[in-house]
Design a protein around this motif. Structure first.
Motif: not given
Length: 187
Positions: A120-145
């Motif tokens: 259940r926790l894997m399902d929740r965290v993956i769904s959360s990461l997918q939703a977060s990833l899909r909200r990111q702009s290309t510029a945000s995805l290219d930010l680095s540290m």
């Protein structure tokens, strides 16, 4: 190269490819837990000090970690490059205690959550990461540290947010090869 940006993106993984690999991992993780016997889960893994169940929890933990790492990238990418460089150096100085904590943290995780709780926790965290990833702009995805390269073989000195979303699957696949479950050994 401007601080907080990575200009060489030729090898960048597409966000939908990352979402697809997350779907694949979700199904694989569930299958591993559903097909393994309790005896198999409690057997030693190969090349680690963990049992299979402890290693599976550690593999799950990689995805949980990304929820925080992505926030760090978004914060540090907006600061001068030296800020994340110093932060990574500080974390690298604590590599030995990190590995001890990382090891100990996985010892009881599977037993505390139970196998269905891990699923259940894997399902929740993956769904959360997918939703977060899909909200990111290309510029945000290219930010680095900068990252503490001593902490994990899949950490690079400079990682984009896109790299961070891809990282836990690299970590997962690495450790999957160390499982000694019948289903991972070809039957």
């Amino acid at each position: 190269m401007a601080p907080g940006r990575l200009d060489d993106l030729e090898a960048a993984v597409d966000p939908e490819e990352i979402c697809s690999e997350l779907d694949r991992v979700r199904a694989d993780f569930r299958d591993l837990l559903d097909t393994a016997t309790v005896a198999e889960l409690r057997q030693p893994s190969e090349g680690t000090k963990w049992t299979n169940e402890q290693l599976l929890f550690h593999m799950l933990f990689g995805y949980l970690l990304v929820r925080n790492l992505r926030l760090l990238v978004l914060a540090f990418a907006r600061l001068p490059d030296g800020a994340s460089r110093r932060f990574a150096a500080l974390l690298n100085a604590g590599t030995r205690p990190f590995h001890v904590i990382n090891y100990l943290g996985s010892l009881g995780g599977a037993r505390a959550l139970g196998y269905t709780g891990m699923e259940r926790l894997m399902d929740r965290v993956i769904s959360s990461l997918q939703a977060s990833l899909r909200r990111q702009s290309t510029a945000s995805l290219d930010l680095s540290m900068h990252f503490p390269v001593g902490w994990d073989p899949y950490f690079k000195d400079l990682m984009t947010l896109r790299d961070v979303y891809h990282y836990p699957t690299q970590h997962y696949e690495h450790h999957r090869r160390q499982l000694t479950l019948t289903s991972t050994r070809g039957g």
